[in-house]
Structures are given as structure tokens and as C-alpha cells.
Design a protein around this motif. Structure first.
Motif: not given
Length: 408
Positions: A42-47, A53-59
């Protein structure tokens, strides 16, 4: 009416291939592979502004309000095709869209890939729709030196928009691929190598003259020599397509003799020379795995297991789509890497061959190959395990732009 239909078709192609309005995007995935061996549930990468700009667990990773969010079962770094001819070779398979090989001379290092690359070629979009975001493409194997290669993103309306590095490597061939043609020379291996060695010596002499010339008295400009001097200086590697074990050894000897950066390509017999390749610290852009179905001649010993054997020995290996002489003219590295898994490669090794390994080999590891803060926002989205036959690519993001929503 026909003219209007043609106009609409061209506009559709431009819309599909060209850069859309810049977007800030977040990709949320049930399994987010930031790099081979590194997976976030349940990961997220923000572009933002095209960069991660950011990578990590969604929570625990904030998604800025109003940002477009793309959901996927699985997401990986954008895939990298370590060697291709797409953009020079076209899907129509007609003389007018086949610019990957010039047969008029055996050695032509002055041929620039950027002068023939077509970013709107359908094979480029075909790769993009399969999650390939970075292409190392240009002149293919088939002559002693066939020409230059370039690195491009698999998007862009124009060459300038697409191309990242206009001269990334020089393409050469040893073995039967360099001797089978209509000209009388080179007719055998020793002649081909003598021609290549002679050009490299001439390039050394040209370089020495440039370095020692008094101001205003440099030798006349020679485009072929300029390209070879870049190889001798280490600015670009020489990619040598060599399959038979004896031709691979010749490539290693030439690299030692002239001290250039060598990348082996094809390398069907590499499993017979693991110690020698490892000792020379030379990376391998392995032959497309499924080319085994058409093996013969110099490629008779190619094997599905070679990629895993090389990687297990500590040799850097990347996957290529290569060049196909028949329609559809290109393979897809996603499928080629998948075929290494039943023959000894792990999931992480297969993913590495199409992400981090080609990035390192091509000198792109600071820009692409993994999902890390500061790197290009290139992401491939899937509805399941990327290497399962029934899985679809559901979207492709390049530098923060959604460039494909096609299910493949």
C-alpha cells in the motif's frame, strides 16, 4: 472527407505521443516496487514538476490536496529498454521506415541516430503502452560499425522533446552478422576485425594530432574520427554485438588493447565465458530471451538460462528488445524479462534487468531506474504481477505526465 480523416488521425497520434499539460501526480499501489528487492505494501509515490517528491507507505505519505491520484494493483519504476532500434525501424516494414542499418559501407561511425529517430513511430507508442519509459535506441547490429545510438523517453512530439542524450553509444558487430552482405569485404571474421582495429588506430592518430596541433592548425574535421575519438576517450561506450564465444573474446581483447568502455550485446555464448567476462568487468545486454526459438548459426548456443547464470556470477545484465526483421519489428522487454524467471532468475533479478541494471549500464542511475526522491517521475502501472502472462499494463507515467491509459 478523406483529408479530414487523415488530419484527425495525425492529431490523434500527436495527442497520444506528445507531452500533455504538465501534471502533478500521485501513484498509489497495493504493491509499490521502488527498486528491485524493495517493495512497499500500500505504497504511494508523489510526483511534482516531473520529479519524485515523496515515496512511502500510504498511511504516512502526504498527497497534496487536489493532486491527480492513479491507483494500481502493482507499480514499478518505468521500464528501460537497454537496446532497441524503434524510432529508426518502423512497424510498416517498408523501405521508407527502415533506417536502422545502412549497407553501403562496413564502417560508418558518423551516422547519427538523432538524424533518423521518429518519436511518433507507432513502435515507440507500443513500447510506451507496455510500461517502457526510456529507450536506448539507434543503429542496429549488422555492420562492423553501423552507427550511433541515443537515449530517449518514449514520448514527445519532436526529437528535441524526446531525446535525453543524442549520442549515447556506438554500435558495432563481430561475427557472421558483420560479414553477411552484398559487398565483397569484409568477407570473414579476421578481415572485419582488421578493419575495426585499423579505424581505431586511425582515430588514435587523429586524436593525437588534435591534441598536439598548434592553434589554427588542427587537422581537417572528420565526422567518423570524431565519433571514434569519443569512444577512445571514454565519453561513450562501444556496444559490440557478438554471439560466438570466439567473437566475445575478440571484443574483450579489443577493449583491453584500446582501453575503451565495452558493452557486450547479444552474447549467446556468454555462459561459456563467465570467468572471462567477470574478470574484464564488462556488462552484458543479453539477447532477447525468446529469440531462442529462432536460434541458429552464431546464436545456436543461446539459452533461456544465460541471464540468470550471468547475474548469479555478479555480472551486470540488462534486457533488450533488440531488432526483429519481421513484423511487428520489436520485442517488449517486459515479456523477455518474464521469460527468465522459469529458467533461474528471481522476480527481483527480472525486474532489475529492465530497471536498475540498464540505468547503471547506460549511466542513467541518477535519473531513472528506481522510485527515489529527485529522480524522474517515471512509473509503470499493472493490475497484477508484472511478469505474469495474464497481467495488463494499465498505465504509464513519464516525468509526471500520464502518457498512456491503454490496457496492454
Amino acid at each position: 472527407m478523406k483529408t479530414m480523416k487523415k488530419t484527425l488521425t495525425v492529431l490523434a497520434l500527436l495527442a497520444a505521443a506528445g507531452p500533455a499539460l504538465a501534471q502533478d501526480i500521485a501513484v498509489r499501489a497495493g504493491k509499490l516496487y521502488t527498486a528491485p528487492g524493495e517493495m512497499i505494501e500500500d505504497g504511494v509515490v508523489v510526483i511534482e514538476d516531473g520529479k519524485i517528491a515523496a515515496v512511502g507507505p500510504a498511511d504516512s505519505t502526504d498527497i497534496p490536496e487536489g493532486m491527480l491520484v492513479l491507483d494500481a494493483a502493482v507499480a514499478t519504476p518505468g521500464l528501460i529498454d537497454a537496446r532497441s532500434t524503434v524510432g529508426l525501424s518502423g512497424y510498416l516494414n517498408q523501405p521508407h521506415d527502415q533506417d536502422q542499418l545502412e549497407r553501403s559501407a562496413a564502417i560508418q561511425p558518423e551516422l547519427r541516430a538523432i538524424d533518423a529517430y521518429n518519436p511518433l513511430e507507432k513502435l515507440v507508442s507500443w513500447q510506451r503502452e507496455h510500461g517502457v519509459t526510456t529507450l536506448h535506441t539507434g543503429h542496429g547490429p549488422g555492420e562492423v560499425i553501423s552507427g550511433q545510438m541515443l537515449i530517449a523517453k518514449s514520448t514527445g512530439d519532436t526529437v528535441d522533446e524526446a531525446v535525453v542524450r543524442p549520442y549515447s553509444a556506438l554500435a558495432a558487430t563481430l561475427g557472421e552478422g558483420a560479414t553477411r552482405h552484398e559487398r565483397s569485404s569484409p568477407g570473414n571474421r579476421s578481415k572485419a576485425v582488421a578493419m575495426l582495429r585499423g579505424k581505431l588506430i586511425a582515430a588514435q592518430e587523429y586524436r593525437d594530432k588534435l591534441e598536439s596541433a598548434e592553434e589554427g592548425k588542427s587537422p581537417a574535421r572528420d565526422l567518423a574520427m570524431d565519433a571514434l575519438v569519443d569512444v577512445l576517450s571514454g565519453e561513450v561506450p562501444l556496444i559490440i554485438e557478438a554471439h560466438r564465444h570466439s567473437d566475445i573474446m575478440t571484443a574483450l581483447r579489443l577493449a583491453d588493447e584500446f582501453d575503451f568502455r565495452l558493452i557486450l550485446a547479444g552474447a549467446s555464448d556468454a555462459h561459456l565465458l563467465i570467468d572471462e567476462i567477470r574478470a574484464a568487468d564488462v556488462p552484458v545486454i543479453i539477447h532477447p530471451t525468446m529469440a531462442r526459438a529462432r536460434a541458429g548459426g552464431d546464436t545456436q548456443h543461446m539459452a533461456f538460462t544465460t541471464a540468470a547464470e550471468l547475474m548469479d556470477a555478479g555480472i551486470e545484465v540488462a534486457m533488450q528488445s533488440g531488432f526483429e526483421g519481421y513484423v511487428p519489428k520489436t520485442r517488449v522487454v517486459l515479456f523477455e524479462a518474464a521469460m527468465t524467471i522459469p529458467y533461474g532468475a528471481s522476480f527481483d533479478q527480472a525486474l532489475e534487468m529492465v530497471t536498475m541494471a540498464p540505468a547503471r549500464i547506460l549511466g542513467l542511475s541518477d535519473e531513472v531506474g528506481s522510485l527515489e526522491v529527485g529522480k524522474d517521475g517515471d512509473v509503470a502501472l499493472f493490475d497484477g504481477d508484472p511478469f505474469e502472462y495474464t497481467t495488463n499494463v494499465t498505465g504509464t507515467v513519464i516525468e509526471g505526465r500520464r502518457v498512456s491509459e491503454v490496457r496492454r
